[in-house]
Design an enzyme around this catalytic site. Structure first.
Site, PDB file in Angstrom:
ATOM      1  N   HIS B  57       0.829  -1.219   0.000  1.00 26.17           N
ATOM      2  CA  HIS B  57       0.000   0.000   0.000  1.00 26.17           C
ATOM      3  C   HIS B  57       0.857   1.261   0.000  1.00 26.17           C
ATOM      4  O   HIS B  57       0.370   2.336   0.327  1.00 26.17           O
ATOM      5  CB  HIS B  57      -0.916   0.011   1.230  1.00 26.17           C
ATOM      6  CG  HIS B  57      -1.783  -1.198   1.354  1.00 26.17           C
ATOM      7  ND1 HIS B  57      -2.648  -1.574   0.364  1.00 26.17           N
ATOM      8  CD2 HIS B  57      -1.895  -2.120   2.333  1.00 26.17           C
ATOM      9  CE1 HIS B  57      -3.275  -2.689   0.734  1.00 26.17           C
ATOM     10  NE2 HIS B  57      -2.836  -3.045   1.920  1.00 26.17           N
ATOM     11  N   HIS B 219      -7.146  -4.678  -1.559  1.00 30.94           N
ATOM     12  CA  HIS B 219      -6.458  -5.956  -1.786  1.00 30.94           C
ATOM     13  C   HIS B 219      -7.136  -6.709  -2.916  1.00 30.94           C
ATOM     14  O   HIS B 219      -6.969  -7.911  -3.072  1.00 30.94           O
ATOM     15  CB  HIS B 219      -6.485  -6.829  -0.528  1.00 30.94           C
ATOM     16  CG  HIS B 219      -6.104  -6.114   0.701  1.00 30.94           C
ATOM     17  ND1 HIS B 219      -7.021  -5.464   1.496  1.00 30.94           N
ATOM     18  CD2 HIS B 219      -4.888  -5.912   1.269  1.00 30.94           C
ATOM     19  CE1 HIS B 219      -6.383  -4.903   2.514  1.00 30.94           C
ATOM     20  NE2 HIS B 219      -5.096  -5.155   2.393  1.00 30.94           N
TER      21      HIS B 219
END
Lengths: 330, 330
Positions: B57, B219
Site C-alpha cells: 500500500h 487488496h
C-alpha cells in the site's frame, strides 16, 4: 485501453481543470491557454521560471509550479510539444521585470517552440534566457531528439534554478546555476511495459511478457537493448553503471533520484534504491540526499530511471532551500 | 508478472532496506524487525503513534513516519497483517512515557494482531489506546473484514492524530480526535485492473478489458458491481454520491482526497478531481483542502478512490499543522 477519462481529446484540458480545482490558492490557469502559473505571478523583480512540454509526464511540469521552483508550466497535448504561442503567454505572465528563464527538455519540438516563443518575447523587450536539459545517457539522437534526451534530471534543474531565482539571483545567475546542474546530472531509464496515448487508443509499442527495454525514453522511444527481465539488482547495476561512466563522480557527493515511470509500485523503486546505494558506497560516492517516487512519468508505463546529480556546496544549499509546490516540498 | 524485484519472498525486506537508505537521517529500521520508526524515537512525553498493515500500500505506512504523523509503521508481508510480536516491538520503541496510540485499518487480521500486541504492551505497563478506521462505504463485511474496510481515509487519521500528539495532546486527547476523524471520513474506490502479489505470481482476480469494478477493496476484494467502464465524470459521480449518502455533509467544509491505487496516471486522478469539485459545489459543500495522488495504493492496481473528510475548526487546524515525512508534507 483502460483509462479513467471523458473525451480522449480533452484529457489535457480536463486535467488542468482538476489541477486548478485542487490548488486554487496556489495556482491559476491563464485564460484560454494550457499554462498553469503561480497565483501571484508575476513576482516583481524576480526572474520568472517557465518549463513545460508534452503532457503525460505528471507531476511534471505543473506539479512543480510554486515557491522556490517554477513560475509557470506550459502543457502540450500528450507527448506533444506546446505551441510557441502558449509558451509566449507563459513568458509574458511571469515576467516581473528581472527576465524570464526557460527550462527546456531536449526534444526537437520543445526546443524549436520554446525558442520561437523566446524570440517573440524578446521582440517585446523581455529578457529571456534558457537551458536545454539532456541528462539521459542512453542514446544520442532518437525519434524526437537530436542529441541526448531530457528526462528526470530536469526536476533538479527546476529545483535548483528555482531556488536561485527565489533568492534574488539575476537572469545570468539563474542561467549559470542551471547550466551547472545540466553539466553535473545524468540519468538512465528502463521500461517493462508501453503506455497508451489516450487519443491513439493503443500502446505505442509492443514488448513481450518476459522482456524489458534498457534506455527507453519517456515517450517510449527505443533504448539500447531489449532483453529478458533481469533482477532489480541487475537493473540497478546496469542503469547506475551507465550513469557513472559518463562523468567523473569519484569522491563526490550526489543527490540520487529513483524515478517511477507511472505504474511501478513504490515498493519496487525502493528495492532498486537499495542496490543503487550499495553501488555508490562501494565506489566511495557519498549520497547527500535521495528522492524515490514519481517525478517524471510516462503515463502508465512500468519502469524506472536512476538519476545522479554531482553536488558542490552551492548546489547543496539550493537543493535544500525552501520549495512549496503541489508535487515537491523541501 | 512484470516486476522489478529480486527474490519475490524478500520484497518487503528489500524495500525496507531501500527505504532506510533513502532517509537515513529521518528513520531507522528496528533491528530484526519490519518496523520503521522515527530516527529520534521514542520522543519523551509525547504520545507515540503506531500504524501499519500488510505491505503493498506504499507510501502507506512507512512513508508517513515523521514529525507530525507516525512514530512507527509496521510492515507485514504483502497484503498480510504484521504479526503481534512486530507490532509489540513498535509499541515499545515509540513509548516515550505518554502512552502509545494505534491506528488500525479494519481488517480482521490487523485488528487481531494489533490488539494482541496492545495486550502484551499493557502487561509491560505501557498505556495503549487505539482507533479502528473503517472509511470504505462500499461494503459491509468482505473477504478480510467484519464491518467496513479501512482504506485511504486512514491517512487523514495519521495526519490529524499525529498533529494532536505532536502538540502535546494526551493519549485520551489523541484518541478523541482520531475517533472524530473516523466518524467524519468516508471513502469509496473502483478498479480497472487487478494487481499481482509478488510471491503469488499471478493476478488476484480477472476482469475484462472493457470492465471496471465499483467498490473494490485495496487488496482486490470484491466490490458492489462489475460493469462496463464508465466515463471519468460518471465514475466521480458514482463514488462521490455513495460517500455523500453516508453521512450528512450538507453545509459543511471538507477535505477531499482523490487517491490513485498504483498505476493510474496522475492525469486521470485530476480529471476525476475536476468532477468531484463540481459535484461538491453543486451541493453547497465547501472544499477546504484537496489531496490528489497516491496515498494508499494496491501495488500496481489501476483505479482510484474518493475520500471526503468533514471538517470543523479543530480538524482544520490539525490538518494544517506541520508534518514532515517522506510522503506527506504540510
Amino acid at each position: 485501453m483502460k483509462k479513467i477519462m471523458n473525451d480522449p481529446n480533452q484529457v489535457v484540458q480536463d486535467m488542468l481543470k482538476g489541477f486548478v480545482a485542487a490548488f486554487p490558492n496556489d495556482v491559476k490557469q491563464l485564460p484560454n491557454t494550457t499554462v498553469i502559473a503561480r497565483k501571484n505571478a508575476p513576482v516583481s523583480n524576480k526572474v520568472g521560471l517557465v518549463s513545460g512540454g508534452g503532457s503525460g509526464h505528471e507531476p511534471a511540469h505543473a506539479g512543480y509550479v510554486g515557491k522556490g521552483m517554477l513560475d509557470a508550466a506550459v502543457a502540450g497535448e500528450v507527448f506533444t510539444s506546446p505551441t510557441p504561442d502558449q509558451v509566449y503567454e507563459a513568458i509574458k505572465a511571469v515576467d516581473g521585470g528581472a527576465g524570464v528563464f526557460l527550462v527546456i527538455k531536449n526534444y526537437t519540438g520543445d526546443v524549436m517552440n520554446f525558442e520561437m516563443a523566446a524570440e517573440l518575447a524578446a521582440a517585446e523587450g523581455i529578457d529571456v534566457e534558457q537551458v536545454i536539459v539532456n541528462d539521459d545517457v542512453a542514446v544520442e539522437d532518437s525519434s524526437f531528439t537530436t542529441g541526448r534526451r531530457g528526462i528526470a534530471g530536469t526536476v533538479f534543474v527546476h529545483k535548483i534554478a528555482g531556488a536561485k531565482a527565489e533568492q534574488g539571483g539575476s537572469l545570468q545567475d539563474v542561467k549559470a546555476v542551471a547550466e551547472k546542474v545540466v553539466a553535473n546530472v545524468r540519468s538512465m531509464g528502463m521500461a517493462l511495459t508501453p503506455c497508451t496515448v489516450p487519443a491513439a487508443g493503443k500502446p505505442s509499442f509492443e514488448i513481450d511478457d518476459n522482456e524489458m527495454e534498457i534506455g527507453m525514453g519517456i515517450h517510449g522511444e527505443p533504448g539500447i537493448e531489449r532483453k529478458e527481465i533481469a533482477s532489480a539488482n541487475e537493473i540497478a547495476e546496469e542503469l547506475t553503471q551507465k550513469v557513472l561512466e559518463d562523468i567523473d563522480y569519484s569522491g563526490s557527493e550526489v543527490a540520487v533520484m529513483v524515478n517511477g515511470l507511472g505504474s511501478t509500485p513504490e515498493m519496487e523503486l525502493f528495492i532498486v534504491n537499495a542496490r543503487v546505494h550499495e553501488i555508490l558506497a562501494e565506489k566511495g560516492i557519498k549520497v547527500y540526499k535521495t528522492f524515490v517516487g514519481e517525478y517524471m512519468t510516462s503515463l502508465e508505463m512500468a519502469g524506472c530511471s536512476v538519476t545522479l546529480l554531482k553536488l558542490d556546496d552551492e548546489l547543496k544549499e539550493l537543493l535544500e532551500a525552501e520549495a512549496v509546490t503541489p508535487a515537491f516540498s523541501s
